[in-house]
Design a protein around this motif. Structure first.
Motif, PDB file in Angstrom:
ATOM      1  N   ALA A  95       0.830  -1.213   0.000  1.00  0.00           N
ATOM      2  CA  ALA A  95       0.000   0.000   0.000  1.00  0.00           C
ATOM      3  C   ALA A  95       0.862   1.260   0.000  1.00  0.00           C
ATOM      4  CB  ALA A  95      -0.933   0.000   1.205  1.00  0.00           C
ATOM      5  N   ARG A  96       0.520   2.174  -0.886  1.00  0.00           N
ATOM      6  CA  ARG A  96       1.235   3.447  -0.996  1.00  0.00           C
ATOM      7  C   ARG A  96       0.216   4.573  -1.155  1.00  0.00           C
ATOM      8  NH1 ARG A  96       4.352   0.333   0.404  1.00  0.00           N
ATOM      9  NH2 ARG A  96       6.451  -0.158  -0.362  1.00  0.00           N
ATOM     10  N   PHE A  97       0.530   5.734  -0.619  1.00  0.00           N
ATOM     11  CA  PHE A  97      -0.358   6.882  -0.774  1.00  0.00           C
ATOM     12  C   PHE A  97      -0.507   7.209  -2.253  1.00  0.00           C
ATOM     13  CE2 PHE A  97      -0.908  11.468  -1.357  1.00  0.00           C
ATOM     14  CZ  PHE A  97      -2.127  11.632  -0.721  1.00  0.00           C
ATOM     15  N   LEU A  98      -1.755   7.397  -2.690  1.00  0.00           N
ATOM     16  CA  LEU A  98      -2.042   7.694  -4.089  1.00  0.00           C
ATOM     17  C   LEU A  98      -2.449   9.154  -4.266  1.00  0.00           C
ATOM     18  CD1 LEU A  98      -2.443   6.648  -7.000  1.00  0.00           C
ATOM     19  CD2 LEU A  98      -4.773   5.995  -6.356  1.00  0.00           C
ATOM     20  N   THR A  99      -3.499   9.565  -3.580  1.00  0.00           N
ATOM     21  CA  THR A  99      -3.962  10.955  -3.692  1.00  0.00           C
ATOM     22  C   THR A  99      -4.974  11.244  -2.601  1.00  0.00           C
ATOM     23  OG1 THR A  99      -4.816  12.603  -5.261  1.00  0.00           O
ATOM     24  CG2 THR A  99      -5.929  10.478  -5.226  1.00  0.00           C
ATOM     25  N   SER A 100      -5.276  12.519  -2.424  1.00  0.00           N
ATOM     26  CA  SER A 100      -6.325  12.948  -1.495  1.00  0.00           C
ATOM     27  C   SER A 100      -7.385  13.705  -2.274  1.00  0.00           C
ATOM     28  CB  SER A 100      -5.758  13.862  -0.400  1.00  0.00           C
ATOM     29  OG  SER A 100      -4.865  13.162   0.436  1.00  0.00           O
ATOM     30  N   ALA A 101      -8.604  13.667  -1.772  1.00  0.00           N
ATOM     31  CA  ALA A 101      -9.706  14.369  -2.437  1.00  0.00           C
ATOM     32  C   ALA A 101     -10.609  14.998  -1.387  1.00  0.00           C
ATOM     33  CB  ALA A 101     -10.498  13.398  -3.303  1.00  0.00           C
ATOM     34  N   SER A 102     -11.072  16.201  -1.676  1.00  0.00           N
ATOM     35  CA  SER A 102     -12.022  16.845  -0.775  1.00  0.00           C
ATOM     36  C   SER A 102     -13.444  16.712  -1.292  1.00  0.00           C
ATOM     37  CB  SER A 102     -11.672  18.330  -0.606  1.00  0.00           C
ATOM     38  OG  SER A 102     -11.763  19.002  -1.852  1.00  0.00           O
ATOM     39  N   ARG A 103     -13.573  16.270  -2.552  1.00  0.00           N
ATOM     40  CA  ARG A 103     -14.900  16.110  -3.156  1.00  0.00           C
ATOM     41  C   ARG A 103     -14.830  14.996  -4.204  1.00  0.00           C
ATOM     42  NH1 ARG A 103     -16.816  21.084  -3.947  1.00  0.00           N
ATOM     43  NH2 ARG A 103     -15.329  21.895  -2.441  1.00  0.00           N
ATOM     44  N   LEU A 104     -15.990  14.516  -4.611  1.00  0.00           N
ATOM     45  CA  LEU A 104     -16.070  13.338  -5.464  1.00  0.00           C
ATOM     46  C   LEU A 104     -15.297  13.502  -6.770  1.00  0.00           C
ATOM     47  CD1 LEU A 104     -17.396  10.510  -5.592  1.00  0.00           C
ATOM     48  CD2 LEU A 104     -19.286  11.569  -6.847  1.00  0.00           C
ATOM     49  N   GLU A 105     -15.386  14.680  -7.386  1.00  0.00           N
ATOM     50  CA  GLU A 105     -14.748  14.870  -8.689  1.00  0.00           C
ATOM     51  C   GLU A 105     -13.223  14.868  -8.609  1.00  0.00           C
ATOM     52  OE1 GLU A 105     -16.643  18.901  -7.493  1.00  0.00           O
ATOM     53  OE2 GLU A 105     -17.103  16.755  -7.366  1.00  0.00           O
ATOM     54  N   GLU A 106     -12.665  14.945  -7.415  1.00  0.00           N
ATOM     55  CA  GLU A 106     -11.212  14.901  -7.253  1.00  0.00           C
ATOM     56  C   GLU A 106     -10.698  13.488  -6.999  1.00  0.00           C
ATOM     57  OE1 GLU A 106     -10.420  17.549  -4.036  1.00  0.00           O
ATOM     58  OE2 GLU A 106     -11.000  19.336  -5.142  1.00  0.00           O
ATOM     59  N   CYS A 107     -11.611  12.528  -6.863  1.00  0.00           N
ATOM     60  CA  CYS A 107     -11.221  11.138  -6.603  1.00  0.00           C
ATOM     61  C   CYS A 107     -10.608  10.512  -7.841  1.00  0.00           C
ATOM     62  CB  CYS A 107     -12.438  10.331  -6.163  1.00  0.00           C
ATOM     63  SG  CYS A 107     -13.156  10.849  -4.589  1.00  0.00           S
ATOM     64  N   PRO A 108      -9.831   9.431  -7.683  1.00  0.00           N
ATOM     65  CA  PRO A 108      -9.296   8.719  -8.843  1.00  0.00           C
ATOM     66  C   PRO A 108     -10.433   8.213  -9.730  1.00  0.00           C
ATOM     67  CG  PRO A 108      -8.240   7.977  -6.824  1.00  0.00           C
ATOM     68  CD  PRO A 108      -9.386   8.836  -6.410  1.00  0.00           C
TER      69      PRO A 108
END
Length: 212
Positions: A15-28
């Protein structure tokens, strides 16, 4: 769909950090399979994630519970398989407007994320089934989303007390069809780690599309 045997076995140590999101459209991109971890602040969610992945720095633990307000994504060695750390609930010293906004976007993730395969609800075995926990159980039941409960900090109780607490949780959740796993867990003693990994693997592998 059965897992594609040509793919790598899932290793949670990868497991490695991928990204952070504050809202749905910022998710992978919304494909593949992911399992999300939720829990009231101070329930031991970050410690549980770090223990399962044997990476003490993966999910940030903080002396200020509820500090993380972002949805954090962690990649695994199998393509398009992810673990997700949802924001802690409670104790956060933020304005009501900010908290309402944060909960709204968390709700969008839970309601609209198509690749979400299951939810791991982390609760303190000494203080289980808080209002937040009950809300998450009811949400999973309503949406037919598989639920795993980790009753954390089991090392804080004598084994007999912990066993009694587990039986009480199971009794109160009798008839909840979405509950697939109820696991006594301790990040300190590593109790429940292998069982948790096995359950996570089944959820992720059974729902990962075959490689093209």
């Amino acid at each position: 769909m059965s897992p594609d045997l040509t793919q790598k076995s899932i290793s949670f140590n990868s497991a490695r950090f991928l990204t952070s999101a504050s809202r749905l459209e910022e998710c992978p991109p919304d494909h593949g399979a992911e399992v999300a971890f939720a829990g009231r602040s101070n329930a031991g969610k970050s410690s549980a994630i770090n223990c399962i992945t044997t990476n003490g720095k993966l999910a940030r633990t903080s002396k200020t519970p509820g500090r993380t307000r972002l949805i954090n994504f962690f990649s695994l060695n199998r393509e398009n398989c992810r673990l997700v750390d949802l924001p802690g609930y409670g104790y956060a010293k933020v304005s009501r407007d900010m908290k309402d906004d944060w909960q709204k976007h968390l709700g969008h993730y839970l309601n609209d994320r198509q690749c979400l395969r299951g939810l791991v609800l982390v609760m303190d075995i000494r203080h289980p089934l808080t209002d937040f926990d009950q809300m998450m159980v009811e949400w999973c039941e309503h949406n037919k989303l598989p639920l795993m409960i980790l009753a954390t900090k089991a090392d804080k109780l004598k084994f007999g007390q912990a066993k009694t607490a587990m039986l009480d949780i199971a009794r109160k959740l009798e008839g909840v069809e979405c509950l697939h796993h109820l696991i006594m867990f301790s990040a300190t003693s590593k109790r429940g780690v292998d069982e948790s990994r096995d359950a996570l693997t089944r959820w992720l592998e059974e729902n990962t599309p075959e490689a093209l």
